[in-house]
Design a protein around this motif. Structure first.
Motif, mmCIF file in Angstrom:
data_model
loop_
_atom_site.group_PDB
_atom_site.id
_atom_site.type_symbol
_atom_site.label_atom_id
_atom_site.label_comp_id
_atom_site.label_asym_id
_atom_site.label_seq_id
_atom_site.Cartn_x
_atom_site.Cartn_y
_atom_site.Cartn_z
ATOM 1 N N LEU A 29 -20.826 6.695 51.393
ATOM 2 C CA LEU A 29 -22.221 7.104 51.560
ATOM 3 C C LEU A 29 -22.413 8.567 51.189
ATOM 4 N N THR A 30 -21.460 9.415 51.572
ATOM 5 C CA THR A 30 -21.563 10.831 51.207
ATOM 6 C C THR A 30 -21.535 11.012 49.697
ATOM 7 N N LEU A 31 -20.618 10.308 49.035
ATOM 8 C CA LEU A 31 -20.524 10.415 47.579
ATOM 9 C C LEU A 31 -21.754 9.835 46.898
ATOM 10 N N SER A 32 -22.303 8.766 47.467
ATOM 11 C CA SER A 32 -23.494 8.164 46.851
ATOM 12 C C SER A 32 -24.682 9.104 46.969
ATOM 13 N N PHE A 33 -24.887 9.705 48.156
ATOM 14 C CA PHE A 33 -25.948 10.693 48.316
ATOM 15 C C PHE A 33 -25.734 11.862 47.363
ATOM 16 N N LEU A 34 -24.504 12.358 47.342
ATOM 17 C CA LEU A 34 -24.196 13.517 46.503
ATOM 18 C C LEU A 34 -24.384 13.194 45.028
ATOM 19 N N GLY A 35 -23.840 12.048 44.595
ATOM 20 C CA GLY A 35 -23.956 11.669 43.188
ATOM 21 C C GLY A 35 -25.396 11.433 42.774
ATOM 22 N N PHE A 52 -38.049 19.517 41.871
ATOM 23 C CA PHE A 52 -36.985 18.939 42.695
ATOM 24 C C PHE A 52 -37.392 17.524 43.107
ATOM 25 N N PRO A 53 -36.528 16.525 42.864
ATOM 26 C CA PRO A 53 -36.908 15.111 43.061
ATOM 27 C C PRO A 53 -36.918 14.691 44.531
ATOM 28 N N VAL A 54 -37.823 15.252 45.315
ATOM 29 C CA VAL A 54 -37.866 14.989 46.756
ATOM 30 C C VAL A 54 -38.169 13.529 47.040
ATOM 31 N N VAL A 55 -39.161 12.962 46.371
ATOM 32 C CA VAL A 55 -39.593 11.585 46.654
ATOM 33 C C VAL A 55 -38.470 10.594 46.369
ATOM 34 N N SER A 56 -37.791 10.749 45.234
ATOM 35 C CA SER A 56 -36.711 9.825 44.875
ATOM 36 C C SER A 56 -35.554 9.912 45.862
ATOM 37 N N ILE A 57 -35.203 11.142 46.251
ATOM 38 C CA ILE A 57 -34.101 11.325 47.209
ATOM 39 C C ILE A 57 -34.482 10.740 48.561
ATOM 40 N N LEU A 58 -35.733 10.965 48.984
ATOM 41 C CA LEU A 58 -36.193 10.424 50.264
ATOM 42 C C LEU A 58 -36.190 8.896 50.240
ATOM 43 N N SER A 59 -36.627 8.306 49.140
ATOM 44 C CA SER A 59 -36.643 6.837 49.029
ATOM 45 C C SER A 59 -35.224 6.273 49.100
ATOM 46 N N PHE A 60 -34.302 6.905 48.376
ATOM 47 C CA PHE A 60 -32.907 6.456 48.401
ATOM 48 C C PHE A 60 -32.336 6.559 49.816
ATOM 49 N N SER A 61 -32.668 7.644 50.510
ATOM 50 C CA SER A 61 -32.172 7.840 51.868
ATOM 51 C C SER A 61 -32.720 6.770 52.807
ATOM 52 N N LEU A 62 -34.009 6.462 52.674
ATOM 53 C CA LEU A 62 -34.618 5.460 53.552
ATOM 54 C C LEU A 62 -34.013 4.078 53.338
ATOM 55 N N VAL A 63 -33.652 3.753 52.096
ATOM 56 C CA VAL A 63 -33.001 2.463 51.830
ATOM 57 C C VAL A 63 -31.659 2.391 52.553
ATOM 58 N N ILE A 64 -30.888 3.476 52.466
ATOM 59 C CA ILE A 64 -29.585 3.506 53.144
ATOM 60 C C ILE A 64 -29.772 3.402 54.658
ATOM 61 N N PHE A 65 -30.721 4.169 55.197
ATOM 62 C CA PHE A 65 -30.992 4.107 56.633
ATOM 63 C C PHE A 65 -31.382 2.688 57.046
ATOM 64 N N GLY A 66 -32.207 2.038 56.228
ATOM 65 C CA GLY A 66 -32.668 0.694 56.555
ATOM 66 C C GLY A 66 -31.535 -0.317 56.614
ATOM 67 N N PHE A 67 -30.627 -0.271 55.645
ATOM 68 C CA PHE A 67 -29.524 -1.235 55.618
ATOM 69 C C PHE A 67 -28.546 -1.007 56.778
#
Length: 734
Positions: free
Chosen positions: A326-332, A692-707
């Motif tokens: 998860l750390t690498l996926s967020f970072l990447g 800075f891609p705030v919306v895309s990063i936030l969306s990706f984070s919410l998907v991870i949180f949801g799963f």
């Protein structure tokens, strides 16, 4: 022991066996897929470079005869040499040099040139092609690192895939400690236990590894087909052809097999070292050797937060794969978005925004002299055309003495301090600087003269009198100063570095305004703009004329893609019947660029999603094992007053920490990367921050949180539905 136990265990414990087989299959599939896709992307990139720029590795240009050719040919590392007729000129011959080992090119080429007695600037390198083989100029302080970046991403993803197999074996082995303790107590030796587990690993993983490797090859072929389908509208595109190298298959199989063997051997070694009593008692209950109170979680969530923190510490080995993935996926993912955001800003600066009002159609007419082209007026008469400039480029040189340099340039230390090795100088003579010649059709040159406010004449040159102040500005935000004093009525264009063959021409004006062309001019050159009429008189005395001519066409304001496509077709019909041409469409060029960028984002985004999927799968695997691992733990909590609501809160805190910790680790690293990349790109931070891609990063984070929340919801629900009182009465926790 295999017949009596292992075969029977595999048969009667299908869930555990299937888990290991699926892990091996998925890991090998994705590993094979990633390696194959990377290899095909690399070969496609190399093919594209070779098609556009040639496959030469090094090039030597100078006064080279048969004797010098033999010297180059007989050099130990030289594979072959090819005379480049297109670049060769009367006394200067261009020779393309190919090496057996390209990695020594930056050491060998200077030795060859020194042996030939030529100057250092006689050498040029195919830097773009060499960079794709990870070969960089050791003198280059900022080498291209795109290939290294891709390799780093591939290595990170591959490592995470390897962890899937290891984690599956670790979970299976923990569940069997009690059973192997019984075997040990009745006489099974540590060697027999290790052999048994290694045999099981081989039986369970051989077929999945082979099948996963072949499925990965098929998937990568499908990905190449999909890439071609997505890019089918891209004009003049080099079609990607699926390729596969046996070495990829060997690497994939070797890594997977070694991972399986290592993953089975490590737990087997640990199990074989346990005493029978320790193994029978079991060591798979979650516990902490040293309990520490997690103050932050306690302050935020109370007692449940403290319990959740201790539980996560006890599970840290089981959740290691999830945390890392998860750390690498967020970072990447965030690094990828930031990288492309910076690339987009840079591209807009240097290309689309800079030239969007300069051209709509660019036509390259192959192997034609500008004086032989006769369709200029007919191009101007085409419907929808606002302006046309036909031009050709030639190389030349000018001597610039210390006295002729501008006062601003002299104040900075002169040409030597500002331009460095980009200009040359004899012992006590003047500086010799490049003076590219841009030959424009007469009508366009007259309009240019009107733009800069001088009389329209066709018998002289206009000099672009500017040089980049590299001392007080960077390449992104360049500041220019006058190159020379504007006190000369004539200049001498030299045919070569020697004086013979020079031609003297009148100077109409010195200017800082360039014609409306889609051209970038070198930072330290004195560019000359001359009309076709003058060129027809002096062309035999100036060397270095390019073989192609260019037609810059500006359409009317508000032109659409359909109108540009129609104009491009009309130009092709008019010019293409007589000449060999290549044409570019500004709007189509931007669409193509956007498609390419989106394709790169899709590929890298898929890699990051895969990393996240690995972490999520590990969390699901861990939470679905609640019944086995945590039944007794929560029974003890409930016996001292923890309510079901408190358990749910505890689960929520655990899920929040698992999903939130990678984000907290990533954000400071991304901030540092953004600042570093912005400085390296010489961009302004306030210009980058809004992109800075705030919306895309936030969306990706919410998907991870949801799963992760879903995984804990399923695991917690199953646990709460059990009779936890039985766990306190049953020491085996079966």
């Amino acid at each position: 022991m295999w017949k009596d136990y292992s075969a029977n265990y595999i048969k009667n414990n299908r869930a555990s066996s299937v888990s290991i087989m699926v892990a091996a299959l998925i890991s090998t599939l994705f590993l094979s897929f990633l390696c194959s896709v990377f290899y095909n992307s690399w070969t496609y990139e190399v093919e594209q470079i070779i098609l556009e720029e040639g496959d030469w590795q090094g090039r030597i240009m100078g006064d080279i005869g048969e004797e010098e050719l033999d010297v180059i040919r007989n050099f130990a590392n030289v594979e072959k040499i090819v005379a480049n007729e297109k670049l060769s000129r009367e006394q200067k011959i261009a020779v393309d040099v190919y090496f057996h080992d390209m990695r020594t090119i930056f050491r060998d080429m200077p030795l060859i040139v020194d042996k030939l007695g030529l100057e250092e600037d006689a050498v040029s390198y195919h830097l773009l092609l060499l960079s794709r083989y990870l070969i960089h100029d050791p003198q280059d302080k900022e080498p291209p690192l795109l290939m290294t970046f891709y390799l780093a991403v591939l290595a990170i993803v591959s490592f995470s895939l390897v962890l899937i197999i290891r984690n599956s074996f670790a979970v299976s082995m923990r569940a069997r400690i009690h059973q192997f303790g019984i075997f040990s107590s009745i006489g099974a030796t540590p060697k027999q236990i290790r052999t048994c587990l290694m045999q099981e690993a081989a039986v369970l993983c051989t077929v999945p590894i082979l099948l996963g490797s072949f499925l990965g090859i098929i998937s990568s072929a499908g990905a190449m087909w999909a890439a071609n389908l997505i890019a089918e509208d891209v004009v003049e595109r080099h079609e990607a052809v699926f390729q596969y190298h046996p070495l990829i298959f060997m690497i994939t199989i070797s890594v997977s097999v070694l991972t399986v063997l290592f993953s089975a051997w490590m737990p087997a070694r640990k199990l074989s070292r346990l005493t029978p009593l320790e193994a029978i008692r079991g060591t798979d209950v979650l516990s902490l050797k040293r309990k520490r109170n997690p103050q932050i979680l306690f302050r935020l969530f109370g007692m449940e937060g403290e319990l959740a923190g201790n539980a996560l510490k006890a599970q840290r080995k089981a959740l290691r794969t999830a945390s890392l993935s998860l750390t690498l996926s967020f970072l990447g993912f965030t690094m990828m978005l930031c990288f492309f955001a910076l690339t987009d800003i840079s591209t807009r600066h240097t290309y689309f925004e800079k030239y969007q009002d300069v051209w709509d159609e660019m036509v390259t007419i192959k192997d034609t002299k500008i004086e032989d082209f006769y369709l200029t007026e007919k191009l101007r008469e085409l419907e929808g055309v606002q302006d046309v400039i036909v031009y050709q480029k030639a190389a030349s040189a000018i001597s610039v003495s210390e006295e002729w340099q501008s006062d601003e340039l002299s104040a900075l230390g002169g040409l030597g301090a500002v331009a460095g090795s980009f200009v040359s100088k004899s012992n006590d003579g003047p500086w010799l600087v490049k003076a590219p010649v841009v030959i424009m059709d007469d009508e366009a040159f007259k309009e240019y003269c009107e733009q800069i406010g001088i009389a329209s004449r066709l018998d002289g040159t206009v000099i672009l009198n500017q040089i980049w102040d590299s001392i007080n500005s960077n390449f992104r935000y360049k500041k220019y100063i006058p190159y020379v004093k504007e006190n000369r009525e004539t200049i001498i264009l030299q045919k070569t570095e020697k004086e013979q063959g020079a031609v003297e021409i009148p100077v109409f004006a010195f200017t800082r305004q360039v014609p409306v062309l889609r051209e970038e001019y070198d930072n330290y050159t004195l560019v000359q703009f001359i009309p076709l009429s003058l060129w027809e008189k002096i062309s035999g005395q100036v060397e270095g004329t390019e073989t192609d001519i260019y037609v810059r066409i500006l359409a009317r304001d508000g032109v659409t893609l359909a109108e540009l496509n129609e104009l491009e077709e009309n130009i092709s019909q008019l010019v293409g019947e007589t000449y060999e041409i290549e044409s570019e469409n500004r709007i189509q060029e931007k669409i193509t660029n956007n498609k390419m960028i989106n394709g790169y984002k899709l590929i890298l985004g898929s890699f990051c999603f895969l990393l996240a999927l690995i972490g999520i799968a590990n969390v699901f695997s861990n939470t679905l094992g609640f019944l086995h691992q945590r039944k007794r733990e929560f029974a003890q909590y409930m016996s001292v007053g923890l309510t079901p609501a408190g358990m749910r809160k505890m689960f929520s805190v655990e899920a929040l920490v698992i999903a939130g910790r990678p984000l907290l680790i990533t954000l400071p690293l991304i901030g540092a990367f953004e600042v570093f990349a912005t400085k390296a790109s010489h961009l302004k931070l306030m210009e980058v921050l809004p992109e800075f891609p705030v919306v895309s990063i936030l969306s990706f984070s919410l998907v991870i949180f949801g799963f992760i929340a879903l995984a804990y919801y399923i695991g917690g629900k199953r646990l709460l539905q059990c009779d936890l009182s039985e766990a306190l009465q049953n020491d085996t926790m079966a």
